[in-house]
Design a protein around this motif. Structure first.
Motif, mmCIF file in Angstrom:
data_model
loop_
_atom_site.group_PDB
_atom_site.id
_atom_site.type_symbol
_atom_site.label_atom_id
_atom_site.label_comp_id
_atom_site.label_asym_id
_atom_site.label_seq_id
_atom_site.Cartn_x
_atom_site.Cartn_y
_atom_site.Cartn_z
ATOM 1 N N MET A 149 -9.428 10.277 -3.689
ATOM 2 C CA MET A 149 -8.321 9.351 -3.908
ATOM 3 C C MET A 149 -7.450 9.262 -2.666
ATOM 4 O O MET A 149 -6.960 10.281 -2.161
ATOM 5 C CB MET A 149 -7.472 9.812 -5.093
ATOM 6 C CG MET A 149 -6.290 8.902 -5.381
ATOM 7 S SD MET A 149 -6.827 7.235 -5.849
ATOM 8 C CE MET A 149 -5.329 6.292 -5.565
ATOM 9 N N SER A 150 -7.262 8.052 -2.160
ATOM 10 C CA SER A 150 -6.359 7.875 -1.020
ATOM 11 C C SER A 150 -4.960 8.349 -1.382
ATOM 12 O O SER A 150 -4.527 8.256 -2.536
ATOM 13 C CB SER A 150 -6.309 6.401 -0.610
ATOM 14 O OG SER A 150 -7.513 6.005 0.007
ATOM 15 N N VAL A 151 -4.245 8.858 -0.392
ATOM 16 C CA VAL A 151 -2.875 9.324 -0.583
ATOM 17 C C VAL A 151 -1.940 8.481 0.275
ATOM 18 O O VAL A 151 -2.375 7.786 1.197
ATOM 19 C CB VAL A 151 -2.737 10.822 -0.225
ATOM 20 C CG1 VAL A 151 -3.618 11.676 -1.127
ATOM 21 C CG2 VAL A 151 -3.082 11.061 1.246
ATOM 22 N N LEU A 203 2.300 15.893 -1.167
ATOM 23 C CA LEU A 203 1.332 14.826 -1.385
ATOM 24 C C LEU A 203 2.003 13.612 -2.012
ATOM 25 O O LEU A 203 2.819 13.742 -2.926
ATOM 26 C CB LEU A 203 0.207 15.304 -2.300
ATOM 27 C CG LEU A 203 -0.766 16.339 -1.744
ATOM 28 C CD1 LEU A 203 -1.803 16.704 -2.800
ATOM 29 C CD2 LEU A 203 -1.456 15.825 -0.482
ATOM 30 N N GLN A 204 1.651 12.434 -1.526
ATOM 31 C CA GLN A 204 2.144 11.178 -2.075
ATOM 32 C C GLN A 204 1.004 10.513 -2.849
ATOM 33 O O GLN A 204 -0.048 10.215 -2.284
ATOM 34 C CB GLN A 204 2.617 10.258 -0.952
ATOM 35 C CG GLN A 204 3.652 10.872 -0.027
ATOM 36 C CD GLN A 204 4.987 11.082 -0.720
ATOM 37 O OE1 GLN A 204 5.455 10.221 -1.456
ATOM 38 N NE2 GLN A 204 5.594 12.226 -0.489
ATOM 39 N N LEU A 205 1.223 10.272 -4.156
ATOM 40 C CA LEU A 205 0.169 9.741 -5.014
ATOM 41 C C LEU A 205 0.750 8.798 -6.063
ATOM 42 O O LEU A 205 1.912 8.951 -6.462
ATOM 43 C CB LEU A 205 -0.553 10.881 -5.742
ATOM 44 C CG LEU A 205 -1.517 11.746 -4.927
ATOM 45 C CD1 LEU A 205 -1.822 13.042 -5.663
ATOM 46 C CD2 LEU A 205 -2.803 10.977 -4.636
ATOM 47 N N PRO A 206 -0.050 7.852 -6.557
ATOM 48 C CA PRO A 206 0.376 7.076 -7.722
ATOM 49 C C PRO A 206 0.229 7.914 -8.988
ATOM 50 O O PRO A 206 -0.475 8.936 -8.978
ATOM 51 C CB PRO A 206 -0.591 5.882 -7.726
ATOM 52 C CG PRO A 206 -1.788 6.354 -6.996
ATOM 53 C CD PRO A 206 -1.335 7.386 -6.013
ATOM 54 N N PRO A 207 0.885 7.537 -10.085
ATOM 55 C CA PRO A 207 0.712 8.282 -11.336
ATOM 56 C C PRO A 207 -0.759 8.361 -11.730
ATOM 57 O O PRO A 207 -1.536 7.430 -11.501
ATOM 58 C CB PRO A 207 1.513 7.457 -12.348
ATOM 59 C CG PRO A 207 2.536 6.742 -11.529
ATOM 60 C CD PRO A 207 1.851 6.427 -10.234
ATOM 61 N N GLY A 208 -1.147 9.496 -12.324
ATOM 62 C CA GLY A 208 -2.530 9.663 -12.747
ATOM 63 C C GLY A 208 -2.890 11.127 -12.884
ATOM 64 O O GLY A 208 -2.039 12.016 -12.775
ATOM 65 N N ARG A 230 0.833 -1.203 0.000
ATOM 66 C CA ARG A 230 0.000 0.000 0.000
ATOM 67 C C ARG A 230 0.868 1.253 0.000
ATOM 68 O O ARG A 230 0.633 2.193 -0.762
ATOM 69 C CB ARG A 230 -0.925 0.001 1.222
ATOM 70 C CG ARG A 230 -1.824 1.225 1.313
ATOM 71 C CD ARG A 230 -2.637 1.249 2.601
ATOM 72 N NE ARG A 230 -3.598 2.336 2.592
ATOM 73 C CZ ARG A 230 -3.315 3.596 2.907
ATOM 74 N NH1 ARG A 230 -2.071 3.928 3.272
ATOM 75 N NH2 ARG A 230 -4.250 4.535 2.868
ATOM 76 N N SER A 231 1.869 1.281 0.866
ATOM 77 C CA SER A 231 2.743 2.443 0.958
ATOM 78 C C SER A 231 3.482 2.684 -0.352
ATOM 79 O O SER A 231 3.589 3.822 -0.827
ATOM 80 C CB SER A 231 3.738 2.258 2.106
ATOM 81 O OG SER A 231 4.642 3.334 2.167
ATOM 82 N N GLU A 232 3.992 1.619 -0.962
ATOM 83 C CA GLU A 232 4.731 1.760 -2.222
ATOM 84 C C GLU A 232 3.821 2.223 -3.350
ATOM 85 O O GLU A 232 4.185 3.105 -4.138
ATOM 86 C CB GLU A 232 5.393 0.436 -2.583
ATOM 87 C CG GLU A 232 6.535 0.047 -1.664
ATOM 88 C CD GLU A 232 7.006 -1.370 -1.891
ATOM 89 O OE1 GLU A 232 8.156 -1.666 -1.521
ATOM 90 O OE2 GLU A 232 6.225 -2.189 -2.427
ATOM 91 N N TYR A 233 2.634 1.641 -3.432
ATOM 92 C CA TYR A 233 1.705 2.001 -4.507
ATOM 93 C C TYR A 233 1.279 3.463 -4.415
ATOM 94 O O TYR A 233 1.259 4.190 -5.419
ATOM 95 C CB TYR A 233 0.480 1.091 -4.461
ATOM 96 C CG TYR A 233 -0.641 1.535 -5.369
ATOM 97 C CD1 TYR A 233 -0.485 1.508 -6.755
ATOM 98 C CD2 TYR A 233 -1.847 2.007 -4.844
ATOM 99 C CE1 TYR A 233 -1.504 1.939 -7.595
ATOM 100 C CE2 TYR A 233 -2.873 2.431 -5.677
ATOM 101 C CZ TYR A 233 -2.693 2.394 -7.053
ATOM 102 O OH TYR A 233 -3.703 2.827 -7.879
ATOM 103 N N LEU A 234 0.941 3.917 -3.203
ATOM 104 C CA LEU A 234 0.416 5.273 -3.042
ATOM 105 C C LEU A 234 1.505 6.340 -3.010
ATOM 106 O O LEU A 234 1.198 7.529 -3.115
ATOM 107 C CB LEU A 234 -0.415 5.361 -1.762
ATOM 108 C CG LEU A 234 -1.763 4.649 -1.782
ATOM 109 C CD1 LEU A 234 -2.428 4.729 -0.415
ATOM 110 C CD2 LEU A 234 -2.682 5.236 -2.857
ATOM 111 N N SER A 235 2.761 5.952 -2.858
ATOM 112 C CA SER A 235 3.837 6.938 -2.700
ATOM 113 C C SER A 235 4.781 6.976 -3.895
ATOM 114 O O SER A 235 5.936 7.375 -3.765
ATOM 115 C CB SER A 235 4.628 6.642 -1.415
ATOM 116 O OG SER A 235 3.785 6.684 -0.289
ATOM 117 N N GLN A 236 4.300 6.594 -5.062
ATOM 118 C CA GLN A 236 5.165 6.574 -6.236
ATOM 119 C C GLN A 236 5.602 7.973 -6.662
ATOM 120 O O GLN A 236 6.691 8.152 -7.198
ATOM 121 C CB GLN A 236 4.446 5.883 -7.396
ATOM 122 C CG GLN A 236 4.173 4.414 -7.152
ATOM 123 C CD GLN A 236 3.394 3.793 -8.293
ATOM 124 O OE1 GLN A 236 3.887 3.696 -9.412
ATOM 125 N NE2 GLN A 236 2.179 3.378 -8.021
#
Length: 305
Positions: free
Chosen positions: A178-180, A204-209, A142-148
């Motif tokens: 969107m969760s961060v 902010l920590q987010l996945p690409p998008g 979860r941390s890796e996915y959301l903090s890309q």
């Protein structure tokens, strides 16, 4: 009230630093399912739900090991349990808003072959019509996915040019919260799609998008917003400016019923989170009503600045 148009000012030389984490989506279920156990909650919902629970299976071999999943939920007011292979995994967020949540898939609960995620209402069947779907599995935690990607954001008072406390709302391109990847700190309070900041600054920590970032500070202030598209090595500076729109001279902004989980074991906000949200909503006179206790928030508030 003045007719204030949101102003977007680009924050020169800020770089969005994106971590290079390959996110392999191994499975997806893109439909939203209408679920209900028991009687219909309101007559605005369809008379017959699609099901009373959500069951999703996926097959794993030795080469693909998802470590988290994302899921869209809407209108959740009661407790809904999530199990993985009949083992407790967690619960949906009890929130009526349309949001994307992300949860880890513990490796010790996964099996080679068919795995089953199951989501059902727990406890007595209190009417609760909800929508669930758009489930995706991801290769990182979860941390890796959301903090890309790291997105530096600064929010200022348009009148003074100085950083100001505020509430940030983060929406994906579908308008869903969107969760961060951020966690609450002594200057931020974080929930899915919502980040309060007490000092007007946050990475902010987010996945690409593609996302819309919206800043506001209670009903007396304007809002500002900016759409951003983030991916590896993309410049997308974010600076937002808000201003007081309502003249409240002679009045104070008051919340006469404030709880913290720290003292009341009620709600889910710690004392530090509550103090950050009070600043972010522009509350000038918060009144502590923690259960059967005399609580003074001022000492901790002074420590946090």
């Amino acid at each position: 009230m003045r007719n204030h148009q949101p102003t977007i000012t680009f924050f020169a030389y800020l770089l969005i630093l994106c971590l290079t984490l390959a996110d392999a989506v191994t499975d997806a279920s893109e439909t939203l399912n209408h679920l209900r156990m028991g009687e219909r909650e309101w007559d605005t919902f369809p008379e017959t739900p699609e099901d009373s629970a959500l069951s999703h299976t996926f097959v794993l071999d030795n080469t693909i090991q998802p470590q988290c999943f994302s899921l869209r939920q809407i209108d959740v007011k009661q407790a809904w349990n999530i199990t993985l292979n009949e083992k407790p995994l967690g619960r949906l967020v009890r929130d009526e808003n349309d949001m994307v949540i992300v949860m880890d898939l513990p490796r010790e609960l996964l099996v080679a072959g068919t795995n089953k995620l199951y989501i059902s209402q727990t406890g007595r069947p209190v009417p609760d019509d909800i929508y669930l779907g758009e489930l995706e599995l991801h290769s990182g935690t979860r941390s890796e996915y959301l903090s890309q990607c790291t997105v530096p954001v600064q929010i200022v008072d348009k009148t003074t040019g100085q950083p100001t406390p505020c509430r940030l709302t983060v929406l994906n391109e579908n308008g869903t919260l969107m969760s961060v990847g951020n966690n609450s700190t002594d200057t931020t309070a974080v929930r899915p799609g919502i980040v309060y900041t007490s000092n007007g600054k946050v990475n902010l920590q987010l996945p690409p998008g593609k996302y819309q970032i919206i800043a506001g500070r209670g009903v007396e202030w304007s809002i500002d917003h900016q759409w951003i598209t983030i991916s590896d090595n993309v410049l997308s500076p974010v600076k937002l400016a808000i201003t007081r729109e309502v003249d409240t001279k002679g009045y104070i902004s008051c919340d006469t019923h404030v709880h913290t989980y720290t003292y009341s074991r009620h709600g889910d906000a710690t004392l530090d989170e509550r103090l950050v949200t009070i600043a972010g909503e522009g509350i000038e006179l918060p009144i502590a009503t923690d259960h059967n206790l005399h609580i003074d928030y001022a000492p901790r508030g002074n420590e946090l600045g």
